[in-house]
Design a protein around this motif. Sequence first.
Motif, short mmCIF file in Angstrom:
data_model
loop_
_atom_site.label_atom_id
_atom_site.label_comp_id
_atom_site.label_asym_id
_atom_site.label_seq_id
_atom_site.Cartn_x
_atom_site.Cartn_y
_atom_site.Cartn_z
N GLY A 86 0.81 -1.21 0.00
CA GLY A 86 0.00 0.00 0.00
C GLY A 86 0.85 1.26 0.00
N ALA A 87 1.97 1.24 0.73
CA ALA A 87 2.86 2.39 0.76
C ALA A 87 3.50 2.61 -0.61
CB ALA A 87 3.94 2.20 1.82
N VAL A 88 3.91 1.54 -1.27
CA VAL A 88 4.51 1.68 -2.60
C VAL A 88 3.50 2.26 -3.58
CG1 VAL A 88 5.55 0.43 -4.52
CG2 VAL A 88 6.15 -0.18 -2.17
N TYR A 89 2.29 1.74 -3.52
CA TYR A 89 1.22 2.23 -4.41
C TYR A 89 0.92 3.70 -4.13
CZ TYR A 89 -3.24 2.17 -6.94
OH TYR A 89 -4.26 2.43 -7.81
N GLY A 90 0.83 4.07 -2.85
CA GLY A 90 0.56 5.46 -2.50
C GLY A 90 1.67 6.39 -2.92
N VAL A 91 2.92 5.98 -2.77
CA VAL A 91 4.05 6.82 -3.20
C VAL A 91 4.03 7.02 -4.71
CG1 VAL A 91 6.56 6.88 -3.39
CG2 VAL A 91 5.50 6.27 -1.22
N LEU A 92 3.69 5.98 -5.45
CA LEU A 92 3.59 6.12 -6.91
C LEU A 92 2.50 7.12 -7.30
CD1 LEU A 92 4.02 2.42 -8.10
CD2 LEU A 92 5.65 4.29 -8.34
N LEU A 93 1.36 7.06 -6.61
CA LEU A 93 0.29 8.01 -6.89
C LEU A 93 0.73 9.44 -6.62
CD1 LEU A 93 -2.99 6.36 -5.51
CD2 LEU A 93 -2.34 6.75 -7.89
N ILE A 94 1.32 9.65 -5.46
CA ILE A 94 1.75 11.00 -5.08
C ILE A 94 2.80 11.52 -6.06
CG2 ILE A 94 2.88 12.36 -3.30
CD1 ILE A 94 1.64 10.43 -1.25
N ALA A 95 3.77 10.68 -6.39
CA ALA A 95 4.83 11.10 -7.32
C ALA A 95 4.25 11.45 -8.69
CB ALA A 95 5.88 10.00 -7.45
N LEU A 96 3.26 10.67 -9.14
CA LEU A 96 2.66 10.93 -10.45
C LEU A 96 1.95 12.28 -10.47
CD1 LEU A 96 1.95 9.90 -13.30
CD2 LEU A 96 -0.11 8.90 -12.31
N ILE A 97 1.20 12.58 -9.40
CA ILE A 97 0.45 13.84 -9.36
C ILE A 97 1.40 15.02 -9.23
CG2 ILE A 97 -1.27 15.16 -8.09
CD1 ILE A 97 -2.35 12.80 -9.70
N VAL A 98 2.43 14.88 -8.42
CA VAL A 98 3.35 16.00 -8.21
C VAL A 98 4.20 16.25 -9.46
CG1 VAL A 98 5.34 16.78 -6.87
CG2 VAL A 98 3.43 15.69 -5.72
N LEU A 99 4.69 15.19 -10.09
CA LEU A 99 5.59 15.35 -11.23
C LEU A 99 4.84 15.53 -12.55
CD1 LEU A 99 8.24 12.62 -10.34
CD2 LEU A 99 8.33 15.08 -9.87
N ARG A 100 3.69 14.93 -12.69
CA ARG A 100 2.94 15.01 -13.93
C ARG A 100 1.46 15.21 -13.60
NH1 ARG A 100 4.39 16.33 -18.84
NH2 ARG A 100 6.30 15.14 -18.47
N PRO A 101 1.03 16.47 -13.32
CA PRO A 101 -0.36 16.71 -12.91
C PRO A 101 -1.39 16.27 -13.94
CG PRO A 101 1.01 18.64 -12.51
CD PRO A 101 1.83 17.69 -13.32
N GLY A 102 -1.03 16.29 -15.23
CA GLY A 102 -1.98 15.91 -16.26
C GLY A 102 -2.07 14.43 -16.51
N GLY A 103 -1.34 13.61 -15.75
CA GLY A 103 -1.37 12.18 -15.98
C GLY A 103 -0.70 11.81 -17.29
N SER A 104 -1.13 10.70 -17.87
CA SER A 104 -0.54 10.26 -19.13
C SER A 104 -0.87 11.20 -20.27
CB SER A 104 -1.02 8.84 -19.47
OG SER A 104 -2.44 8.82 -19.58
N ALA A 105 -1.94 12.01 -20.11
CA ALA A 105 -2.25 12.99 -21.15
C ALA A 105 -1.13 14.01 -21.29
CB ALA A 105 -3.57 13.70 -20.83
N GLY A 106 -0.44 14.31 -20.20
CA GLY A 106 0.69 15.21 -20.28
C GLY A 106 1.80 14.63 -21.14
#
Length: 631
Positions: free
Chosen positions: A582-602
């Motif tokens: 769960g921690a690994v999954y949560g860190v991936l989510l946070i990193a994705l939003i912080v580094l790429r706010p638009g998701g894969s569309a970015g």
Amino acid sequence: MELLVQQVTAGLATGAIYACVALAIVMIYRAIGHVNFAQGEMAMVSTYLAWQLIEFGLPYWLAFVLTLVLSFVLGAMVQHLLIRRIRNASDINQIIVFIGVLLVLNSVAGFIWSYTVKPFPSPFGTAPFMGSPLASAHQVGMIGVILVVLLLLFLFFRFTPHRSGDARGGEQSELRPAAGHPGQGARSTGVGHGRQHRGHLRHPGGAHRFSRTEHDGRHRHLRLCRCRARRLEQPARRADRRAASGRAGKPHQHLRSGRRRRAEVHHRTDRDRGRASGPSAGPHRQANNAQGMTASSNSRSPAGRYGPVIAILIAVLVPVLAKDFLVFQATQLMVYAIAIMGLNILVGINGQLSLGHGAFYALGAYTVAILMDGYGMPYGWALPVAALVTFAAGFAFGLPALRLEGIYLALATFTLAIALPQILKLSVLDPWTGGVQGISIAKPEAPAFLPLNADQWLYVLTLAITCLVYWLARNLIGSRTGRALTAVKDNALAARTMGINVALYKTLAFSVSACFTGIAGALSAIVVQYVSPDSFSFYLSVAILVGLVVGGVGWLPGAFLGAAFILFVPNIAEGVSKGLSGAVYGVLLIALIVLRPGGSAGFGAAWRGLLSRTGRTTRQISLSQEKETGS
């Protein structure tokens, strides 16, 4: 009467604790404008810290004070590392970040202290209070401590410079520095420290005002493109008028120049789009561009023309080349993609926020299960009925939710996701829903004229429905109705002024979104062959929302990437560490939003910008070569 008083006292003691947690959520929202969905997990971590300090041999009240200090430090770290980075992000991105924090805290706490129940000592004892059986010393002590905490908070906000930090909404936080208030410094009382806003002005007469905020980069870019297009097309239009009236000596020459100028308009527009969404653009501009990419993507590019055809050809080959388990996973991926596309209609196109689409997913699944198992209806007829039922349910829920917006609408849909699984467990509905046991469904066989097994046939059926839903969604977005939905999202007041029925289009968006999600739930019931209330918990709604953000809000092709994320990444995280998955999954989510706010569309925007620049460079090289050859 004595029993009633005992129950009231116990309720007040327990309710005081929940009220304290709720007060913390309100303080955070009033200070920074965010709803902390991880507040319960932060309280849980504080409880375990106090328990651990007591286990180390510290006195209760010393452990109590140290726990407050450590909790304050934890909140300050969250504020400094996360909140400051997402303070300008959209509501949906903020929700995903807090959900990531929730997963991290829950997983780390479970890994350290395990998930077993642990006894917690009481500093007041369990004896009756002053010999009275109406209340225990523990209950009275808890109520007293909460009252003392409330009194201290009142004195803090009343007699310190932070007195207005909790009195103004988060959306008005930009006014605080101009009015002499501490601004984001008050945020440390909730989750940590922050920086003050800049750009505020003081009126000479004493009244306070703040400077105009920066316009959205995407809208500014579109206005620039329109002005440039009008300026470049004026000579072409004059040439067309001269040619039509016969006043020009060489009309074909004017027509050719007009065509050249129109091509130049398209070329410059594509160039500006690539420049605005390329890797050099900032994260907020990339997020805005990602949210604005719908059916208006560059269809003249090779990827826009041939990409869907190539994807369909590859998808058709999957059941032939892959094993049954991979075929099953690919079918599940398309089911999730349909659900994400449904949520994208509501959130990405119409701008309404939902945390309860798992309820419509469950409604579609149960509709198909009841019709197939209880009434013997073929799945070919049960699927359209499930779509109609969920469309009607979305319309019925969308009407009373018209007065709600933003986080309030999200909380209303949150209650729907929480309530429906409990409703399905009611004994009154057992003859239809099967209660806690659920309903089992027989897997449909492939038609006799097709050389496919059951799994391959379900894959082909799901692929056909996925293509149909994608085609419907794409045409809806590009139609007049889709433009009205987007206008309501951009500015509801302006849309109403233009004659758009805002209430009707908001309700329509909710209905279509619920219908698509219900179709996904119906297909999931047929593929999995089983439905139960516990299969449709709130975490399903969170998973669909995560898939939407990862794929890109407003970008339809991103639904497949988001579906792949929520289907495969949890298993990958569990492979990295079973105890901290769960921690690994949560860190991936946070990193994705912080580094790429638009998701894969970015990433898609950056890739299109790169292709546009590469194509422009190639054309320039070819033109220079032609000039050299001619000379």
